[in-house]
Design a protein around this motif. Structure first.
Motif, PDB file in Angstrom:
ATOM      1  N   THR A   7       0.843  -1.191   0.000  1.00 57.95           N
ATOM      2  CA  THR A   7       0.000   0.000   0.000  1.00 57.95           C
ATOM      3  C   THR A   7       0.879   1.242   0.000  1.00 57.95           C
ATOM      4  OG1 THR A   7      -0.117   0.078   2.409  1.00 57.95           O
ATOM      5  CG2 THR A   7      -1.864  -1.144   1.282  1.00 57.95           C
ATOM      6  N   ALA A   8       0.298   2.343  -0.437  1.00 56.80           N
ATOM      7  CA  ALA A   8       1.008   3.624  -0.411  1.00 56.80           C
ATOM      8  C   ALA A   8       0.000   4.724  -0.135  1.00 56.80           C
ATOM      9  CB  ALA A   8       1.711   3.879  -1.738  1.00 56.80           C
ATOM     10  N   SER A   9       0.330   5.598   0.797  1.00 58.65           N
ATOM     11  CA  SER A   9      -0.477   6.781   1.086  1.00 58.65           C
ATOM     12  C   SER A   9       0.291   7.979   0.558  1.00 58.65           C
ATOM     13  CB  SER A   9      -0.725   6.927   2.584  1.00 58.65           C
ATOM     14  OG  SER A   9      -1.487   5.847   3.059  1.00 58.65           O
ATOM     15  N   MET A  10      -0.373   8.764  -0.294  1.00 62.24           N
ATOM     16  CA  MET A  10       0.291   9.899  -0.929  1.00 62.24           C
ATOM     17  C   MET A  10      -0.606  11.121  -0.869  1.00 62.24           C
ATOM     18  SD  MET A  10       1.727   7.820  -4.275  1.00 62.24           S
ATOM     19  CE  MET A  10       2.734   9.187  -4.889  1.00 62.24           C
ATOM     20  N   LYS A  11       0.000  12.290  -1.072  1.00 62.78           N
ATOM     21  CA  LYS A  11      -0.755  13.536  -1.181  1.00 62.78           C
ATOM     22  C   LYS A  11      -0.672  14.006  -2.627  1.00 62.78           C
ATOM     23  CE  LYS A  11      -0.194  15.048   3.596  1.00 62.78           C
ATOM     24  NZ  LYS A  11      -1.454  14.440   3.987  1.00 62.78           N
ATOM     25  N   VAL A  12      -1.694  14.718  -3.076  1.00 64.78           N
ATOM     26  CA  VAL A  12      -1.728  15.220  -4.446  1.00 64.78           C
ATOM     27  C   VAL A  12      -0.419  15.937  -4.762  1.00 64.78           C
ATOM     28  CG1 VAL A  12      -2.877  16.821  -6.025  1.00 64.78           C
ATOM     29  CG2 VAL A  12      -4.244  15.402  -4.483  1.00 64.78           C
ATOM     30  N   GLY A  13       0.203  15.569  -5.872  1.00 63.27           N
ATOM     31  CA  GLY A  13       1.461  16.170  -6.294  1.00 63.27           C
ATOM     32  C   GLY A  13       2.688  15.374  -5.894  1.00 63.27           C
ATOM     33  N   VAL A  58      -2.298  12.362  -8.562  1.00 63.35           N
ATOM     34  CA  VAL A  58      -2.923  13.395  -9.390  1.00 63.35           C
ATOM     35  C   VAL A  58      -4.105  14.047  -8.679  1.00 63.35           C
ATOM     36  CG1 VAL A  58      -4.100  13.827 -11.600  1.00 63.35           C
ATOM     37  CG2 VAL A  58      -2.200  12.185 -11.489  1.00 63.35           C
ATOM     38  N   ALA A  59      -4.957  13.230  -8.048  1.00 65.08           N
ATOM     39  CA  ALA A  59      -6.164  13.751  -7.398  1.00 65.08           C
ATOM     40  C   ALA A  59      -6.558  12.806  -6.273  1.00 65.08           C
ATOM     41  CB  ALA A  59      -7.298  13.865  -8.407  1.00 65.08           C
ATOM     42  N   GLU A  60      -7.419  13.289  -5.369  1.00 63.22           N
ATOM     43  CA  GLU A  60      -7.859  12.470  -4.246  1.00 63.22           C
ATOM     44  C   GLU A  60      -8.601  11.226  -4.731  1.00 63.22           C
ATOM     45  OE1 GLU A  60      -9.543  14.563  -0.725  1.00 63.22           O
ATOM     46  OE2 GLU A  60      -9.280  16.341  -1.987  1.00 63.22           O
ATOM     47  N   GLY A  61      -8.367  10.114  -4.048  1.00 61.48           N
ATOM     48  CA  GLY A  61      -9.056   8.869  -4.378  1.00 61.48           C
ATOM     49  C   GLY A  61      -8.134   7.687  -4.180  1.00 61.48           C
ATOM     50  N   THR A  62      -8.523   6.544  -4.749  1.00 64.03           N
ATOM     51  CA  THR A  62      -7.698   5.345  -4.668  1.00 64.03           C
ATOM     52  C   THR A  62      -7.497   4.759  -6.054  1.00 64.03           C
ATOM     53  OG1 THR A  62      -9.609   3.927  -4.275  1.00 64.03           O
ATOM     54  CG2 THR A  62      -8.455   4.741  -2.332  1.00 64.03           C
ATOM     55  N   ALA A  63      -6.377   4.127  -6.240  1.00 62.69           N
ATOM     56  CA  ALA A  63      -6.062   3.445  -7.493  1.00 62.69           C
ATOM     57  C   ALA A  63      -5.149   2.281  -7.195  1.00 62.69           C
ATOM     58  CB  ALA A  63      -5.388   4.411  -8.471  1.00 62.69           C
ATOM     59  N   ASN A  64      -5.198   1.278  -8.029  1.00 58.00           N
ATOM     60  CA  ASN A  64      -4.270   0.157  -7.919  1.00 58.00           C
ATOM     61  C   ASN A  64      -3.224   0.294  -9.009  1.00 58.00           C
ATOM     62  OD1 ASN A  64      -5.311  -1.416  -5.732  1.00 58.00           O
ATOM     63  ND2 ASN A  64      -7.037  -1.936  -7.044  1.00 58.00           N
ATOM     64  N   LYS A  77      -1.893  -0.794  -3.666  1.00 57.86           N
ATOM     65  CA  LYS A  77      -3.078   0.042  -3.512  1.00 57.86           C
ATOM     66  C   LYS A  77      -2.610   1.432  -3.079  1.00 57.86           C
ATOM     67  CE  LYS A  77      -7.518   0.591  -1.272  1.00 57.86           C
ATOM     68  NZ  LYS A  77      -8.479   0.067  -0.306  1.00 57.86           N
ATOM     69  N   VAL A  78      -2.931   2.425  -3.882  1.00 58.33           N
ATOM     70  CA  VAL A  78      -2.514   3.804  -3.616  1.00 58.33           C
ATOM     71  C   VAL A  78      -3.721   4.616  -3.163  1.00 58.33           C
ATOM     72  CG1 VAL A  78      -1.540   5.894  -4.626  1.00 58.33           C
ATOM     73  CG2 VAL A  78      -0.709   3.655  -5.345  1.00 58.33           C
ATOM     74  N   THR A  79      -3.572   5.277  -2.023  1.00 59.98           N
ATOM     75  CA  THR A  79      -4.605   6.186  -1.524  1.00 59.98           C
ATOM     76  C   THR A  79      -4.032   7.597  -1.572  1.00 59.98           C
ATOM     77  OG1 THR A  79      -5.460   4.468  -0.063  1.00 59.98           O
ATOM     78  CG2 THR A  79      -6.108   6.743   0.426  1.00 59.98           C
ATOM     79  N   VAL A  80      -4.735   8.472  -2.287  1.00 58.95           N
ATOM     80  CA  VAL A  80      -4.266   9.856  -2.453  1.00 58.95           C
ATOM     81  C   VAL A  80      -5.201  10.785  -1.680  1.00 58.95           C
ATOM     82  CG1 VAL A  80      -3.763  11.698  -4.092  1.00 58.95           C
ATOM     83  CG2 VAL A  80      -3.357   9.301  -4.742  1.00 58.95           C
ATOM     84  N   SER A  81      -4.593  11.644  -0.859  1.00 57.41           N
ATOM     85  CA  SER A  81      -5.350  12.645  -0.109  1.00 57.41           C
ATOM     86  C   SER A  81      -4.942  14.034  -0.577  1.00 57.41           C
ATOM     87  CB  SER A  81      -5.114  12.471   1.390  1.00 57.41           C
ATOM     88  OG  SER A  81      -3.735  12.568   1.687  1.00 57.41           O
ATOM     89  N   ALA A  82      -5.699  15.035  -0.144  1.00 57.23           N
ATOM     90  CA  ALA A  82      -5.429  16.417  -0.553  1.00 57.23           C
ATOM     91  C   ALA A  82      -4.073  16.860  -0.065  1.00 57.23           C
ATOM     92  CB  ALA A  82      -6.505  17.344   0.000  1.00 57.23           C
ATOM     93  N   ALA A  83      -3.433  17.719  -0.841  1.00 58.25           N
ATOM     94  CA  ALA A  83      -2.147  18.280  -0.432  1.00 58.25           C
ATOM     95  C   ALA A  83      -2.354  19.149   0.791  1.00 58.25           C
ATOM     96  CB  ALA A  83      -1.547  19.098  -1.577  1.00 58.25           C
ATOM     97  N   ALA A  84      -1.372  19.174   1.669  1.00 58.69           N
ATOM     98  CA  ALA A  84      -1.474  19.935   2.915  1.00 58.69           C
ATOM     99  C   ALA A  84      -1.515  21.427   2.643  1.00 58.69           C
ATOM    100  CB  ALA A  84      -0.303  19.603   3.827  1.00 58.69           C
TER     101      ALA A  84
END
Length: 84
Positions: A7-13, A58-64, A77-84
């Motif tokens: 899994t990976a948790s990332m922020k937009v950008g 790129v944008a908030e959401g999840t992608a594999n 599994k990548v979960t993207v959240s809003a940039a701080a």
């Protein structure tokens, strides 16, 4: 085949590089499996992935992110959240 992480948790950008490798690493066809790996994203509106495994959020959401080599696959599994 295995991925460097499940899994990976990332922020937009953000960007992050993941790697895939033959499992076991000493399999007779490991070099061929590793040399033929391609990456794909289930949702490029959320996260894209380059040929070298670099994921861009790129944008908030999840992608594999799926790595494929012949009949072998592995994913992150990548979960993207809003940039701080």
């Amino acid at each position: 085949m295995t991925m460097s992480q499940a899994t990976a948790s990332m922020k937009v950008g953000d960007t992050k590089t993941v790697t895939a490798a033959a499992d076991p690493v000493d399999a007779d066809d490991a070099a061929a499996v590793n040399g033929a790996i391609t990456y794909a994203s289930s949702d490029e509106a959320v996260a894209t992935v380059a040929a070298d495994g670099t994921i861009t959020a790129v944008a908030e959401g999840t992608a594999n992110i799926t790595a494929t080599s012949g009949s072998f696959t592995a994913s992150v599994k990548v979960t993207v959240s809003a940039a701080a």
